[in-house]
Design an enzyme around this catalytic site. Structure first.
Site, PDB file in Angstrom:
ATOM      1  N   LYS A 192       0.838  -1.203   0.000  1.00 31.32           N
ATOM      2  CA  LYS A 192       0.000   0.000   0.000  1.00 31.32           C
ATOM      3  C   LYS A 192       0.870   1.250   0.000  1.00 31.32           C
ATOM      4  CE  LYS A 192      -3.889  -2.353   2.021  1.00 31.32           C
ATOM      5  NZ  LYS A 192      -4.488  -2.891   3.241  1.00 31.32           N
ATOM      6  N   GLN A 214      -4.706  -1.446   9.367  1.00 31.71           N
ATOM      7  CA  GLN A 214      -4.550  -2.780   8.786  1.00 31.71           C
ATOM      8  C   GLN A 214      -5.127  -3.842   9.730  1.00 31.71           C
ATOM      9  OE1 GLN A 214      -3.276  -3.468   5.635  1.00 31.71           O
ATOM     10  NE2 GLN A 214      -3.972  -5.535   6.069  1.00 31.71           N
ATOM     11  N   ASP A 229     -11.649   2.918   3.122  1.00 30.32           N
ATOM     12  CA  ASP A 229     -12.129   1.543   3.032  1.00 30.32           C
ATOM     13  C   ASP A 229     -13.651   1.494   2.933  1.00 30.32           C
ATOM     14  OD1 ASP A 229     -10.123  -0.307   2.881  1.00 30.32           O
ATOM     15  OD2 ASP A 229      -9.756  -0.366   5.039  1.00 30.32           O
TER      16      ASP A 229
END
Ligand code: NAD
Length: 293
Positions: A52, A96, A119
């Site tokens: 990422k 995460q 997200d």
């Protein structure tokens, strides 16, 4: 059978996104910023986070990366998130998963301001999605929609069957297909005669998290299949290899189109995370402009 490559779609969309990032920089004098928080030392999570960070930088965005100790208290982790919520150089905050067992993921994720949640998994953003007022959609199902759009798969009026009902994939997937005017059926672990239901679908989305459990008997001739599953089995014929929920090879000369694993939905998830972050940056900048910031 058309092989729908998420790797290809992501590559094409990356070029557009790089332009969006440059335009944002030209207008705002700063880069869109994504902050990634990792707690502890889970090796798989560290690989995901490294990817990422690398992608964020490659797109010309600002990357903020925090490695917090395994034994951090929930209150301290939330304090860090709140600090980032207030930081004007941060447009997206990603924690995460999985978190160590003593931390409640739902409580921690909910600390992210929905305006900074790329997200799309906070209740605020899921609520907007289900109310038909989407801010950002969860990255994996949003990536599936981008693949269908790229390969010009008609969705409106067709019967889409989603296998799986998680908040991360199944439910938002069904909602996005509904928004695109499909007639949607959701299947799950308690569905009776799964194959009969999925065979009635023009589009089948497999997101049950069961390694290679669906095959030709689950798919009508000419249907479109998207495989969201990702597994690396430890034993058997596929030991150590990446595979999905679907036995892709059985679909040749049967389905009209399908995504492979690897190279299907996987690469789209990270691409959509980046697109969502830039989208939030642009929205945030507009709000800032309205407030005279
Ligand atoms: P999950 O375990 O939270 O949910 C699985 C869902 O499938 C549940 O709703 C369950 O009811 C249903 N299910 C399980 N067994 C079933 C069966 N035999 N028949 C019908 N339904 C069944 O999983 P998730 O987080 O939604 O992820 C699903 C899969 O997608 C996993 O393999 C995961 O690794 C993968 N995934 C991939 C990406 C990506 O980037 N490609 C992202 C997220 C998840």
């Amino acid at each position: 059978m058309l092989r729908m490559s998420g790797t290809e779609v992501a590559k094409i969309r990356q070029e557009t996104l790089k332009n969006d990032v440059q335009n944002f920089f030209a207008q705002r004098g700063r880069k869109p910023g994504l902050a990634v928080i990792i707690v502890g030392h889970d090796p798989a999570s560290q690989v995901y986070v490294r990817n990422k960070v690398k992608t964020t930088v490659a797109l010309g965005m600002e990357s903020f990366h925090f490695e917090l100790p395994e034994n951090i208290q929930e209150a301290d982790l939330i304090k860090k998130i709140e600090e980032l919520n207030r930081d004007p150089s941060v447009d997206g905050i990603l924690v995460q998963l999985p978190l160590p067992k003593h931390l409640r993921s739902d409580v921690v994720l909910e600390a992210i301001r929905p305006e900074k949640d790329p997200d799309g998994l906070t209740v605020g953003n899921l609520g907007l999605l289900f109310a038909g007022r989407k801010r950002v959609a969860p990255c994996t199902p949003w990536g599936v929609m981008a693949i269908l759009e790229h390969y010009k798969i008609p969705v409106a009026g067709r019967h889409a069957v989603v296998v799986g009902r998680s908040n991360i994939v199944g439910k938002p997937m069904a909602q996005l297909l509904l928004e695109a005017n499909a007639t949607v059926t959701i299947c799950h672990s308690r569905t009776r005669d799964l194959a009969a239901v999925t065979r009635s679908g023009d589009i089948v989305i497999a997101a049950a998290g069961q390694c290679r459990f669906m095959g030709k008997e689950h798919v009508a001739e000419g249907a479109v299949v998207v495989d969201v599953g990702i597994h690396r089995p430890e034993s058997g014929a596929f030991a150590g290899k990446l595979c999905g929920d679907v036995r892709y090879e059985e679909l040749e000369n049967w389905a009209s189109a399908a995504t492979p694993v690897p190279g299907g939905v996987g690469p789209m998830t990270i691409q959509m995370l980046m697109e969502n972050t830039v989208h939030l940056a642009i929205l945030g900048a507009k709000i800032g402009a309205n407030l005279g910031a």
